[in-house]
Design a protein around this motif. Structure first.
Motif, PDB file in Angstrom:
ATOM      1  N   SER A 120    -100.892   1.218 103.598  1.00  0.00           N
ATOM      2  CA  SER A 120     -99.512   1.663 103.745  1.00  0.00           C
ATOM      3  C   SER A 120     -98.961   1.191 105.083  1.00  0.00           C
ATOM      4  CB  SER A 120     -99.425   3.196 103.655  1.00  0.00           C
ATOM      5  OG  SER A 120     -99.804   3.648 102.371  1.00  0.00           O
ATOM      6  N   VAL A 121     -97.751   0.634 105.067  1.00  0.00           N
ATOM      7  CA  VAL A 121     -97.124   0.117 106.286  1.00  0.00           C
ATOM      8  C   VAL A 121     -95.727   0.707 106.409  1.00  0.00           C
ATOM      9  CG1 VAL A 121     -98.424  -2.019 106.454  1.00  0.00           C
ATOM     10  CG2 VAL A 121     -96.406  -1.949 105.016  1.00  0.00           C
ATOM     11  N   GLY A 135     -91.128   4.335  99.974  1.00  0.00           N
ATOM     12  CA  GLY A 135     -91.625   5.624  99.517  1.00  0.00           C
ATOM     13  C   GLY A 135     -92.389   6.294 100.651  1.00  0.00           C
ATOM     14  N   TYR A 136     -92.773   7.537 100.437  1.00  0.00           N
ATOM     15  CA  TYR A 136     -93.478   8.286 101.480  1.00  0.00           C
ATOM     16  C   TYR A 136     -94.914   8.548 101.032  1.00  0.00           C
ATOM     17  CZ  TYR A 136     -94.636  11.843 104.927  1.00  0.00           C
ATOM     18  OH  TYR A 136     -95.236  12.540 105.938  1.00  0.00           O
ATOM     19  N   ASP A 137     -95.853   8.030 101.820  1.00  0.00           N
ATOM     20  CA  ASP A 137     -97.277   8.268 101.580  1.00  0.00           C
ATOM     21  C   ASP A 137     -97.662   9.555 102.307  1.00  0.00           C
ATOM     22  OD1 ASP A 137    -100.026   8.328 101.427  1.00  0.00           O
ATOM     23  OD2 ASP A 137    -100.312   6.212 101.896  1.00  0.00           O
ATOM     24  N   ALA A 138     -97.835  10.640 101.546  1.00  0.00           N
ATOM     25  CA  ALA A 138     -98.112  11.943 102.155  1.00  0.00           C
ATOM     26  C   ALA A 138     -99.481  11.976 102.811  1.00  0.00           C
ATOM     27  CB  ALA A 138     -98.014  13.040 101.099  1.00  0.00           C
ATOM     28  N   GLY A 139    -100.430  11.205 102.301  1.00  0.00           N
ATOM     29  CA  GLY A 139    -101.766  11.194 102.892  1.00  0.00           C
ATOM     30  C   GLY A 139    -101.793  10.532 104.252  1.00  0.00           C
ATOM     31  N   LYS A 140    -101.116   9.395 104.387  1.00  0.00           N
ATOM     32  CA  LYS A 140    -101.074   8.667 105.663  1.00  0.00           C
ATOM     33  C   LYS A 140     -99.877   9.061 106.512  1.00  0.00           C
ATOM     34  CE  LYS A 140    -104.622   6.139 104.438  1.00  0.00           C
ATOM     35  NZ  LYS A 140    -104.454   4.743 104.026  1.00  0.00           N
ATOM     36  N   LYS A 141     -98.954   9.845 105.926  1.00  0.00           N
ATOM     37  CA  LYS A 141     -97.723  10.252 106.619  1.00  0.00           C
ATOM     38  C   LYS A 141     -96.927   9.033 107.078  1.00  0.00           C
ATOM     39  CE  LYS A 141     -99.363  14.794 108.126  1.00  0.00           C
ATOM     40  NZ  LYS A 141    -100.546  14.810 107.246  1.00  0.00           N
ATOM     41  N   ILE A 142     -96.745   8.121 106.157  1.00  0.00           N
ATOM     42  CA  ILE A 142     -96.037   6.873 106.435  1.00  0.00           C
ATOM     43  C   ILE A 142     -94.939   6.689 105.397  1.00  0.00           C
ATOM     44  CG2 ILE A 142     -96.231   4.343 106.375  1.00  0.00           C
ATOM     45  CD1 ILE A 142     -98.985   4.609 107.620  1.00  0.00           C
ATOM     46  N   HIS A 163     -95.577  -2.360  96.644  1.00  0.00           N
ATOM     47  CA  HIS A 163     -94.778  -1.364  95.949  1.00  0.00           C
ATOM     48  C   HIS A 163     -94.511  -0.198  96.900  1.00  0.00           C
ATOM     49  CE1 HIS A 163     -98.502   0.938  95.553  1.00  0.00           C
ATOM     50  NE2 HIS A 163     -99.069  -0.109  94.990  1.00  0.00           N
ATOM     51  N   PRO A 164     -93.627   0.729  96.531  1.00  0.00           N
ATOM     52  CA  PRO A 164     -93.352   1.883  97.409  1.00  0.00           C
ATOM     53  C   PRO A 164     -94.612   2.664  97.724  1.00  0.00           C
ATOM     54  CG  PRO A 164     -91.683   1.732  95.700  1.00  0.00           C
ATOM     55  CD  PRO A 164     -92.726   0.714  95.361  1.00  0.00           C
ATOM     56  N   ALA A 165     -94.647   3.244  98.928  1.00  0.00           N
ATOM     57  CA  ALA A 165     -95.856   3.909  99.403  1.00  0.00           C
ATOM     58  C   ALA A 165     -96.144   5.205  98.665  1.00  0.00           C
ATOM     59  CB  ALA A 165     -95.738   4.183 100.905  1.00  0.00           C
ATOM     60  N   ASP A 166     -95.177   5.753  97.919  1.00  0.00           N
ATOM     61  CA  ASP A 166     -95.436   7.005  97.220  1.00  0.00           C
ATOM     62  C   ASP A 166     -96.167   6.812  95.891  1.00  0.00           C
ATOM     63  OD1 ASP A 166     -93.363   5.787  95.929  1.00  0.00           O
ATOM     64  OD2 ASP A 166     -91.998   7.497  95.965  1.00  0.00           O
ATOM     65  N   VAL A 167     -96.453   5.561  95.520  1.00  0.00           N
ATOM     66  CA  VAL A 167     -97.241   5.303  94.315  1.00  0.00           C
ATOM     67  C   VAL A 167     -98.712   5.561  94.629  1.00  0.00           C
ATOM     68  CG1 VAL A 167     -97.953   3.562  92.632  1.00  0.00           C
ATOM     69  CG2 VAL A 167     -95.585   3.607  93.470  1.00  0.00           C
ATOM     70  N   GLN A 168     -99.365   6.388  93.829  1.00  0.00           N
ATOM     71  CA  GLN A 168    -100.769   6.723  94.050  1.00  0.00           C
ATOM     72  C   GLN A 168    -101.656   5.500  93.845  1.00  0.00           C
ATOM     73  OE1 GLN A 168    -101.963   9.681  95.129  1.00  0.00           O
ATOM     74  NE2 GLN A 168     -99.866  10.419  95.279  1.00  0.00           N
ATOM     75  N   ASP A 169    -102.799   5.496  94.535  1.00  0.00           N
ATOM     76  CA  ASP A 169    -103.726   4.379  94.414  1.00  0.00           C
ATOM     77  C   ASP A 169    -104.180   4.181  92.971  1.00  0.00           C
ATOM     78  OD1 ASP A 169    -103.519   3.890  97.071  1.00  0.00           O
ATOM     79  OD2 ASP A 169    -105.507   4.609  97.632  1.00  0.00           O
ATOM     80  N   ARG A 170    -104.354   5.268  92.235  1.00  0.00           N
ATOM     81  CA  ARG A 170    -104.812   5.157  90.844  1.00  0.00           C
ATOM     82  C   ARG A 170    -103.801   4.389  89.996  1.00  0.00           C
ATOM     83  NH1 ARG A 170    -105.621  10.354  92.576  1.00  0.00           N
ATOM     84  NH2 ARG A 170    -107.785  11.087  92.738  1.00  0.00           N
ATOM     85  N   GLU A 171    -102.515   4.654  90.215  1.00  0.00           N
ATOM     86  CA  GLU A 171    -101.480   3.948  89.454  1.00  0.00           C
ATOM     87  C   GLU A 171    -101.339   2.510  89.946  1.00  0.00           C
ATOM     88  OE1 GLU A 171     -97.812   6.095  89.483  1.00  0.00           O
ATOM     89  OE2 GLU A 171     -98.796   8.029  89.304  1.00  0.00           O
TER      90      GLU A 171
END
Length: 280
Positions: A120-121, A135-142, A163-171
């Motif tokens: 995530s960047v 998107g917002y990655d809640a795990g990395k807070k990015i 892709h947007p950072a709010d997409v889960q790694d599984r998807e």
């Protein structure tokens, strides 16, 4: 590894800019760059200088308008970058160099094992109708984009998505595998971290790549601090290699497609140097 013994392998002080192509690197990619279209005036721009301009932007992270005056005009450099991204030239370059790197290492051109991971960047904070939303990655807070990469056991880039950072790694992992489109048909093993465990990723992978077996490499709960995990360190090292290009330090691009093109360009730069470095 950078040591006093192999310092000469990385010395680029004889070049105008450290990002410029050497003669050996240019000889590698020159046959793979398409010729000018028939009709009209002859091509007047120096294509090698165009590539030097692209590598300058990639390496330094500067704005297009900050290109030095001894390189082609920014409109020319960006125009070729946009064209080569659109017509697949960058992908063809990348695949050709990937095969050469595999053969140089004494391996088959198509790998049988791969490692997947994401990074995530932060986004540059751009807004507008023509800008792909972050998107917002809640795990990395990015808040930004996520780069999903697939590498072989040497750490060479096989495939990637942005892709947007709010997409889960599984998807996102399923998207990466679904967009391979048979490019590496002999893949049998996929290594991943704990973010990809669970029935959702397994079910999605069976739909798009039925013959691939997934192995989740987990971190031990009792381990404290940094630990080298089998296979996972390879993809982490690749991310570190790509992050040497300052254009990738942040998501500066308006379109995810352009961010992916710079990611491929960084991998091309890496493989060119691997193929042309001489051992000491």
């Amino acid at each position: 590894m950078w040591t006093d013994e192999n310092r000469a392998r990385y010395d680029r002080s004889q070049l105008r800019y450290p990002s410029d192509l050497t003669d050996e690197e240019w000889n590698l990619i020159e046959p793979l760059i398409p010729a000018a279209k028939r009709g009209g005036n002859k091509r007047s721009v120096n294509i090698r200088e165009v590539v030097n301009g692209l590598l300058y932007v990639l390496s330094t992270g500067c704005q297009w308008r900050a290109l030095p005056e001894d390189l082609p005009a920014r409109s020319t450099v960006y125009g070729y970058f946009d064209l080569w991204d659109y017509d697949g030239t960058l992908l063809r370059l990348h695949h050709a160099l990937f095969v050469q790197c595999r053969e140089q290492a004494g391996r088959e051109p198509s790998p049988t094992a791969a490692i997947i991971d994401s990074q995530s960047v932060k986004s540059a904070g751009k807004r507008g109708a023509r800008i792909d939303p972050p998107g917002y990655d809640a795990g990395k807070k990015i808040k930004g984009k996520k780069r999903h990469i697939l590498v072989d056991t040497q750490g060479l880039l096989l495939h990637a998505l942005v892709h947007p950072a709010d997409v889960q790694d599984r998807e996102g992992g399923v998207w990466v595998m679904a967009t391979l489109f048979g490019l590496h048909p002999f893949l049998l093993k996929l290594y991943a971290d704990g973010g990809y465990q669970g029935p959702a990723f397994q079910a999605g992978l069976r739909r798009v790549c039925r013959g691939i077996q997934v192995e989740i490499v987990k971190r031990c709960d009792q381990t404290k601090g940094f630990a080298v995990l089998p296979k996972r360190w390879i993809v982490e090292r690749t991310i570190a290699w790509l992050n040497r290009c300052r254009r990738l330090a942040k998501d500066w691009e308006c379109r995810s497609r352009k961010a992916l093109a710079f990611l491929h360009l960084a991998s091309i730069r890496l493989m060119m140097r691997k193929l042309t470095q001489t051992t000491i």
